[in-house]
Scaffold this motif. Structure first.
Motif, short mmCIF file in Angstrom:
data_model
loop_
_atom_site.label_atom_id
_atom_site.label_comp_id
_atom_site.label_asym_id
_atom_site.label_seq_id
_atom_site.Cartn_x
_atom_site.Cartn_y
_atom_site.Cartn_z
N ALA A 134 0.82 -1.21 0.00
CA ALA A 134 0.00 0.00 0.00
C ALA A 134 0.86 1.26 0.00
CB ALA A 134 -0.93 -0.01 1.21
N GLU A 135 1.99 1.21 0.70
CA GLU A 135 2.86 2.38 0.79
C GLU A 135 3.44 2.76 -0.57
OE1 GLU A 135 7.07 3.73 2.96
OE2 GLU A 135 6.24 1.71 3.26
N VAL A 136 3.98 1.77 -1.28
CA VAL A 136 4.58 2.04 -2.58
C VAL A 136 3.51 2.40 -3.60
CG1 VAL A 136 5.93 1.05 -4.47
CG2 VAL A 136 6.55 0.54 -2.10
N ALA A 137 2.38 1.71 -3.56
CA ALA A 137 1.29 2.00 -4.49
C ALA A 137 0.80 3.44 -4.33
CB ALA A 137 0.14 1.02 -4.28
N LYS A 138 0.71 3.89 -3.09
CA LYS A 138 0.29 5.27 -2.83
C LYS A 138 1.32 6.27 -3.35
CE LYS A 138 -1.09 8.40 0.89
NZ LYS A 138 -1.28 8.53 2.37
N GLU A 139 2.59 5.95 -3.12
CA GLU A 139 3.67 6.83 -3.58
C GLU A 139 3.66 6.94 -5.12
OE1 GLU A 139 7.45 8.74 -1.91
OE2 GLU A 139 5.66 7.89 -1.02
N MET A 140 3.47 5.82 -5.78
CA MET A 140 3.45 5.81 -7.25
C MET A 140 2.27 6.61 -7.78
SD MET A 140 4.55 1.84 -7.95
CE MET A 140 4.14 1.93 -9.69
N ALA A 141 1.12 6.49 -7.12
CA ALA A 141 -0.05 7.24 -7.55
C ALA A 141 0.16 8.74 -7.38
CB ALA A 141 -1.28 6.79 -6.76
#
Length: 282
Positions: free
Chosen positions: A121-128
């Motif tokens: 979730a952390e990386v996915a949020k950062e990428m978004a």
């Protein structure tokens, strides 16, 4: 009888109308200076200022790394080898948003995920947030994970470059330049590991709804040869069709898979390699 001569009065007081400056230049001298042409003239200096203001700023590469030591070290290496770009580092995308990077000429963004999965979730949020802050700018992932599944997932999420931390520096620099020039980079070691992996049950790729993607018989034949790394003209020769027809089939395959290039096509259909090989042989 001699007459006395009165000395001229000398005053140490400054006239109230005289400005306190080191040098004074008369209006006449100033006008002469402003009218002549050539090096050193006002017109010449103005031209130089205008030329400097018209020089475009160097495009920027943003490097995001939450670990301070790694961020400083990697940023210095990038700045030393990527002289054509300005390197700026930040601990998170929040720092870049504060500086309003939308108004900057961004060549690409490099995100160091360390040991975190792109599925987290952390990386996915950062990428978004990166996609929102720098729309249209290619994203490169630097990761401690060299799992082919990570590369495949990152590719599906639109990542244009995946750099394992074990990659030698010259190769990493070359990969960054490739992505900055509009290409896509996936390390050869990942492709090799992916090709050697033997799934228990061959499966076809699926769409966003989870439904299997269907290809025509000709598309399956083209895909089967594409999996073996063959060029368009070779595929055209072996299948007895025009090279332009092969390109059309590849475009249809890329559209169905939502792939950007041939490399992504190979990655997205790697698990179904045996299926399409059998279909071609039939």
């Amino acid at each position: 009888m001699s007459k006395s001569v009165s000395p001229l009065p000398i005053s140490n007081q400054r006239s109230p109308s005289t400005p306190l400056t080191s040098f004074q230049v008369s209006d006449q001298a100033s006008s002469v200076t402003n009218t002549h042409e050539g090096p050193g003239s006002v017109n010449d200096r103005t031209s130089v200022v205008e030329q400097r203001s018209q020089v475009p700023a160097a495009p920027t590469v943003f490097y995001i790394d939450k670990q301070r030591l790694g961020r400083d070290c990697v940023s210095k290496q990038l700045a030393a080898h990527l002289l054509e770009w300005t390197i700026e580092s930040a601990s998170s995308i929040y720092d870049l948003q504060r500086n309003d990077i939308r108004g900057r000429q961004t060549s690409l963004v490099i995100l160091n995920t360390h040991g975190a999965s792109v599925h987290s979730a952390e990386v996915a949020k950062e990428m978004a947030m990166i996609a929102e802050a720098a729309p249209g700018s290619p994203l490169v992932i630097l990761s401690d994970l060299d799992d082919p599944a990570e590369v495949l997932l990152a590719s599906r999420l639109g990542v244009r470059g995946y750099l394992p931390a074990s990659l030698p520096l010259p190769q990493a620099i070359g990969a960054i330049r490739l992505v900055g020039g509009g290409g896509t980079y996936i390390p050869a070691c990942i492709l090799l590991a992916s090709s050697l992996r033997q799934p228990t049950e061959p499966s076809r790729p699926t769409d966003k709804r989870g439904n299997p993607i269907e290809f025509s018989r000709r598309q399956q034949q083209v895909l089967g040869l594409l999996q073996h790394g063959k060029q368009n003209k070779i595929i055209a020769y072996e299948l007895g069709m025009r090279e332009s027809t092969v390109k059309v089939h590849i475009r249809h395959i890329m559209r169905k898979l939502n792939a950007r290039n041939r490399t992504q096509v190979v990655l997205l259909t790697n698990g179904a390699n045996n299926v399409y090989t059998v279909a071609c042989a039939a």
